[in-house]
Motif scaffolding. Sequence first.
Motif, PDB file in Angstrom:
ATOM      1  N   VAL A 126     -57.318  38.076  45.948  1.00  0.00           N
ATOM      2  CA  VAL A 126     -57.587  37.583  47.299  1.00  0.00           C
ATOM      3  C   VAL A 126     -56.506  38.051  48.272  1.00  0.00           C
ATOM      4  O   VAL A 126     -56.809  38.648  49.310  1.00  0.00           O
ATOM      5  CB  VAL A 126     -57.713  36.046  47.306  1.00  0.00           C
ATOM      6  CG1 VAL A 126     -57.776  35.505  48.732  1.00  0.00           C
ATOM      7  CG2 VAL A 126     -58.953  35.620  46.512  1.00  0.00           C
ATOM      8  N   PHE A 127     -55.249  37.819  47.942  1.00  0.00           N
ATOM      9  CA  PHE A 127     -54.184  38.144  48.894  1.00  0.00           C
ATOM     10  C   PHE A 127     -53.995  39.646  49.073  1.00  0.00           C
ATOM     11  O   PHE A 127     -53.808  40.109  50.201  1.00  0.00           O
ATOM     12  CB  PHE A 127     -52.875  37.452  48.499  1.00  0.00           C
ATOM     13  CG  PHE A 127     -52.902  35.985  48.806  1.00  0.00           C
ATOM     14  CD1 PHE A 127     -53.058  35.057  47.784  1.00  0.00           C
ATOM     15  CD2 PHE A 127     -52.812  35.524  50.110  1.00  0.00           C
ATOM     16  CE1 PHE A 127     -53.113  33.695  48.066  1.00  0.00           C
ATOM     17  CE2 PHE A 127     -52.858  34.163  50.390  1.00  0.00           C
ATOM     18  CZ  PHE A 127     -53.013  33.249  49.370  1.00  0.00           C
ATOM     19  N   LEU A 128     -54.052  40.420  48.004  1.00  0.00           N
ATOM     20  CA  LEU A 128     -53.875  41.867  48.153  1.00  0.00           C
ATOM     21  C   LEU A 128     -55.036  42.500  48.917  1.00  0.00           C
ATOM     22  O   LEU A 128     -54.825  43.385  49.749  1.00  0.00           O
ATOM     23  CB  LEU A 128     -53.687  42.535  46.793  1.00  0.00           C
ATOM     24  CG  LEU A 128     -52.363  42.217  46.093  1.00  0.00           C
ATOM     25  CD1 LEU A 128     -52.341  42.837  44.693  1.00  0.00           C
ATOM     26  CD2 LEU A 128     -51.184  42.702  46.912  1.00  0.00           C
ATOM     27  N   CYS A 129     -56.255  42.048  48.643  1.00  0.00           N
ATOM     28  CA  CYS A 129     -57.401  42.613  49.365  1.00  0.00           C
ATOM     29  C   CYS A 129     -57.352  42.244  50.848  1.00  0.00           C
ATOM     30  O   CYS A 129     -57.645  43.076  51.710  1.00  0.00           O
ATOM     31  CB  CYS A 129     -58.714  42.184  48.723  1.00  0.00           C
ATOM     32  SG  CYS A 129     -59.004  43.015  47.142  1.00  0.00           S
ATOM     33  N   ALA A 138     -55.583  32.650  36.992  1.00  0.00           N
ATOM     34  CA  ALA A 138     -55.047  32.200  38.277  1.00  0.00           C
ATOM     35  C   ALA A 138     -54.294  33.322  38.989  1.00  0.00           C
ATOM     36  O   ALA A 138     -54.471  33.527  40.193  1.00  0.00           O
ATOM     37  CB  ALA A 138     -54.139  30.992  38.069  1.00  0.00           C
ATOM     38  N   ILE A 139     -53.475  34.044  38.241  1.00  0.00           N
ATOM     39  CA  ILE A 139     -52.745  35.177  38.830  1.00  0.00           C
ATOM     40  C   ILE A 139     -53.723  36.225  39.345  1.00  0.00           C
ATOM     41  O   ILE A 139     -53.566  36.765  40.440  1.00  0.00           O
ATOM     42  CB  ILE A 139     -51.764  35.779  37.801  1.00  0.00           C
ATOM     43  CG1 ILE A 139     -50.627  34.805  37.526  1.00  0.00           C
ATOM     44  CG2 ILE A 139     -51.224  37.131  38.275  1.00  0.00           C
ATOM     45  CD1 ILE A 139     -49.777  35.173  36.322  1.00  0.00           C
ATOM     46  N   TYR A 140     -54.746  36.509  38.560  1.00  0.00           N
ATOM     47  CA  TYR A 140     -55.755  37.493  38.949  1.00  0.00           C
ATOM     48  C   TYR A 140     -56.453  37.086  40.242  1.00  0.00           C
ATOM     49  O   TYR A 140     -56.639  37.905  41.148  1.00  0.00           O
ATOM     50  CB  TYR A 140     -56.752  37.651  37.803  1.00  0.00           C
ATOM     51  CG  TYR A 140     -57.852  38.636  38.045  1.00  0.00           C
ATOM     52  CD1 TYR A 140     -59.176  38.284  37.866  1.00  0.00           C
ATOM     53  CD2 TYR A 140     -57.580  39.934  38.446  1.00  0.00           C
ATOM     54  CE1 TYR A 140     -60.200  39.189  38.073  1.00  0.00           C
ATOM     55  CE2 TYR A 140     -58.592  40.845  38.658  1.00  0.00           C
ATOM     56  CZ  TYR A 140     -59.894  40.464  38.477  1.00  0.00           C
ATOM     57  OH  TYR A 140     -60.899  41.359  38.695  1.00  0.00           O
ATOM     58  N   PHE A 174     -56.020  44.322  56.448  1.00  0.00           N
ATOM     59  CA  PHE A 174     -55.111  44.373  57.592  1.00  0.00           C
ATOM     60  C   PHE A 174     -54.464  45.744  57.693  1.00  0.00           C
ATOM     61  O   PHE A 174     -54.379  46.341  58.782  1.00  0.00           O
ATOM     62  CB  PHE A 174     -54.052  43.275  57.463  1.00  0.00           C
ATOM     63  CG  PHE A 174     -53.080  43.251  58.602  1.00  0.00           C
ATOM     64  CD1 PHE A 174     -51.790  43.731  58.450  1.00  0.00           C
ATOM     65  CD2 PHE A 174     -53.461  42.747  59.835  1.00  0.00           C
ATOM     66  CE1 PHE A 174     -50.886  43.722  59.506  1.00  0.00           C
ATOM     67  CE2 PHE A 174     -52.568  42.723  60.901  1.00  0.00           C
ATOM     68  CZ  PHE A 174     -51.277  43.212  60.731  1.00  0.00           C
ATOM     69  N   ALA A 175     -54.002  46.285  56.568  1.00  0.00           N
ATOM     70  CA  ALA A 175     -53.396  47.614  56.550  1.00  0.00           C
ATOM     71  C   ALA A 175     -54.402  48.670  56.999  1.00  0.00           C
ATOM     72  O   ALA A 175     -54.056  49.614  57.707  1.00  0.00           O
ATOM     73  CB  ALA A 175     -52.863  47.944  55.158  1.00  0.00           C
TER      74      ALA A 175
END
Length: 124
Positions: A107-110, A100-102, A115-116
């Motif tokens: 998803v959120f970091l990518c 779940a953490i993975y 955006f960055a």
Amino acid sequence: HVMVSCLFVGVGGFIGSVFRYLIGLVPIKGNELFPINTLLINIAGALVIGIIAALASKMNVEKNLLLFLKTGLCGGFTTFSTFSLDTYNLFKNGHVGVAAIYVVLSVFLCLAVVFAGEIVGGLK
């Protein structure tokens, strides 16, 4: 035209896949349980494709160059299929919390680095 485009995608895919393979060989402590190499590859690929997309929207970039960079290089480099298999194996082996953490981090970091990448590419 399609054959030339396929050649650009294929060459980019070859390069991206080789880079992914080599980065996957880098030993990282803790990688036995948490697939950190795959996570880092996906984050890097998301950042690069964000930068490419931002720059392409501002400049007149040739279609085959975009196919080489986005579909070929980034597509060959990123590892969503490996991500899916890693997640499945974590679940299958009873590591539901780690899985779940993975998934959440991937998803959120990518999404954040896409955006960055747009910011770095000058769109935002």
